[in-house]
Each structure stands twice: as structure tokens, then as C-alpha cells.
Design an enzyme around this catalytic site. Sequence first.
Site, PDB file in Angstrom:
ATOM      1  CE  LYS A  72       0.696 -17.755  -2.519  1.00 37.53           C
ATOM      2  NZ  LYS A  72      -0.202 -18.900  -2.425  1.00 37.53           N
ATOM      3  CE1 TYR A  95      -3.235  -2.794   0.048  1.00 35.70           C
ATOM      4  CE2 TYR A  95      -3.925  -2.128   2.227  1.00 35.70           C
ATOM      5  CZ  TYR A  95      -4.066  -2.937   1.127  1.00 35.70           C
ATOM      6  OH  TYR A  95      -5.061  -3.874   1.100  1.00 35.70           O
ATOM      7  CG  ASP A 134     -12.781  -6.108   5.833  1.00 32.34           C
ATOM      8  OD1 ASP A 134     -12.386  -5.585   6.887  1.00 32.34           O
ATOM      9  OD2 ASP A 134     -13.265  -5.447   4.886  1.00 32.34           O
ATOM     10  CG  ASP A 167      -7.340  -4.099   3.823  1.00 36.86           C
ATOM     11  OD1 ASP A 167      -8.330  -4.007   4.576  1.00 36.86           O
ATOM     12  OD2 ASP A 167      -7.180  -3.384   2.824  1.00 36.86           O
ATOM     13  CG  ASP A 196      -2.870 -19.963  -0.585  1.00 38.23           C
ATOM     14  OD1 ASP A 196      -2.102 -19.844   0.392  1.00 38.23           O
ATOM     15  OD2 ASP A 196      -2.545 -20.589  -1.609  1.00 38.23           O
TER      16      ASP A 196
END
Length: 377
Positions: free
Chosen positions: A212, A142, A272, A268, A244
Amino acid sequence: MKYNIAVVAGDGIGPEVTEEAIRVLDRVGERFGHTFLYDRKLGGGAAYDETGDPLPASTIEACGRSDAVLFGAVGGPKWEKLPGRLRPEQAVLGLRKELGLYANLRPVFLFEELADASPLKHESIEAGLDILVVRELTGGIYFGPKGTDTIEDGRVSDPVLASCIDALSPPPGDGRIAYDVEVYTEREIRRIGVAAFAAARKRRNGVVSVDKANVLESSRLWRGIMEELHEDYPDVKLEHMYVDNAAMQLIRDPNQFDVIVTNNIFGDILSDESARIAGSIGMLPSASLADGDFGLYEPIHGSAPDIAGKDRANPVASILSAAMMLRYSLSLSKEADAIEAAVKAFLENGFRTPDICVDWSVRVGTREAGELIANYI
Ligand code: NAD
């Protein structure tokens, strides 16, 4: 004691839910003999409308000199067409950067009274639900280098892209191209790792570090540093999980997790996802912490323009954010416990805002919910 709290209520339902958190804080002040002084500042779309800047310098300054910041939510359709740097979201991104808020703590829990609001099967959450997601907040993709360009005759002018397109296979052809870079330093990874291990020690001594590392170099650095840190926390169990798989495991068996620590973008998304399994987005608080005691506290939801001004917003996430503020920034744990107990009493007595309403419950609006919870303090 007197405490100075900067309040940035923002847009949409932000001001509505923040007022209820303040109502509850004031009651806590009366009951426990504290004075909370509020310095209300503009942020987000409201600040843009008034000053042309979504994060005015006066807001940053007031937040910086406060003991803690209570934040509502920013954004809405009115400001969607503005260029990136003027968009309301800059208020929250800017405050994180300016105030050095690098650790985002999102507790994910389910009040047993709301078990039916979770989309998960009962057997997955029979034993309750209690996870802490620790998300790195100021680094990663980001905030890494980013840009756009146009490839013409196989060439671009952006030097970063120029070095990349030769490696693209098959050759990209002409047209538009964009990039965002994931960058993490040892210092950034180490400090979020310390926050996660320290939090685990106050909970159930388990950390799952999500990355990852099978694909990303930055994740391999992340994993290595988590391993090194683990030597200082031998009493905490450390596991690594690919993102994942973590997304899948959160749905399959959420209770295998105690603390999840992860980078900005994975955090992020996973936070959620975890919020949804806990029922309504209107129930969950968050803290964004800097070094020391300073922090910004906000509900995890946005400005909900669809229900703004209708007295339909659930103020619980904001009220529980105020409880986190008392616990983490002001060291008032008894007072924080009192707020959490008041929310529980509110639910036990059958009161529900529309987002969590069921047939037999007593439906209340934002303001009445705040008043009832304040009365249970
Ligand atoms: P949202 O969280 O605002 O709303 C999603 C859905 O959840 C809506 O149906 C809304 O009515 C409902 N909801 C949210 N909070 C609720 C509450 N307290 N009580 C009852 N229902 C609630 O997300 P969105 O619709 O994707 O975004 C709306 C705006 O908020 C956008 O401009 C977005 O950029 C912004 N946003 C801001 C923040 C922030 O300020 N930190 C975070 C997320 C989104």
C-alpha cells in the site's frame, strides 16, 4: 532413511485430520523404504488444559530438534475467554517466532474435478488455477508495538500514544484508545523477497509484490527493496500492486498471478480470499519455512469446532501439507508427487468428504478418505 517429525495435532478437527496425514505418510514410508518417527506433542487448548500453557517448553524443544513439524489446528469456543497470552492461538504464533518461521507458502490450486466448488465463473478458471501466496510471517503490525490507554483531559500516559494524539485531527476527545504499529526492517523484507523470487524461478517466473505504497511508509520501503532484489533475478518479471486492487484482481482474473509476495497482514487476508476461490478450505495446505530446510506444515483451516469429532472433516489439506513437508524439508519430491497423485485419484474416482460432496459422488468420512488416499499411494 529415518526422519524425525514433531506432531502437534492441537484441537477440534486437528487430531482427526493429522492422523490421516500420518496414515498416508506411513504408506509412503512402506512404498519408498523410509521410516517416519513421530514425536507427538501438546499444543493449543489441549496443552492449556493439561499444563496451563498453550505452548509448553517441551513442545518447542521437540519441534526444534525435529526435521520438520506437522501441525493440526488450535482453538475453539472453550478457550475463547482466556487472556491473549494463554489463548490456543499462542501455540502457532509462538512456534513461528521460536522456530524463526518467517516465510509462509500457500499454494492455491483447484483440482479440475472440483471446478464446480469454486464460486468464480467458469471462464475465470477454465485454464485451471495455480497461485503461490508468499506471506511474511514474523514481522509487521501483528508483532509491532501495541497498546491501549484512556485519554483523560486530552492526555494519555502511554508515551507512544502521547506523541500521536497531538497530531490527531480533529482532537480525539476523552475515551479509550488503542494502537498497533506496522514495523518492517530491510532484513525482514529482503529475506521474504528472496523466498518469493526463488519460488517464482521454480514456477512461471512472475512475482507480484502487494503493498500500500501510496499511503504507508513501510510499504514504500518494501517496494524499494523488492526493486533492488529484482536486479538479482532479471529473468523473473516483477510487478507491484496495491492491496485493494489485488483483492479485486484475485476475483476478476486469478490466473494473472504466479507468485504473490506480501506482508503479514495483507498476506493473512489475501491468502484466505484465494483459498475461497479454490473451493473448500479443507483442500489447501501450507508451509511455514525458516532459513535452510526446516519448516512447519499445516492445513490452512482452523479447528472447525462445528464438525469436530463427527468424522466429517476433509483431511486433504493436512495430507497435502505432509506432501509439502516431504518436498521442502525432507527433499523427497517423488514421494510428495505420489501423495498429490493419490489425492487426485481419490477425487477422480468420485470420492468426496461432505464439504465438497455433490449429487453423484461417493460420500466418505475423514477416516475413510485417509484410508482411500493411502491405498492410492
Ligand atoms: P475454521 O477454518 O476452523 O472453520 C471455518 C469453516 O470451515 C467451518 O464451517 C468449518 O466446519 C469448515 N472447515 C474448516 N476446515 C474444514 C475441513 N478440513 N473440512 C471440512 N470443513 C472444514 O475457522 P473458524 O471457524 O474461524 O475458527 C475455528 C477455530 O479455529 C478458532 O478458534 C480459530 O481461532 C481457530 N483457527 C486456528 C488456526 C490455526 O490453528 N492455524 C487457523 C484458523 C483458525
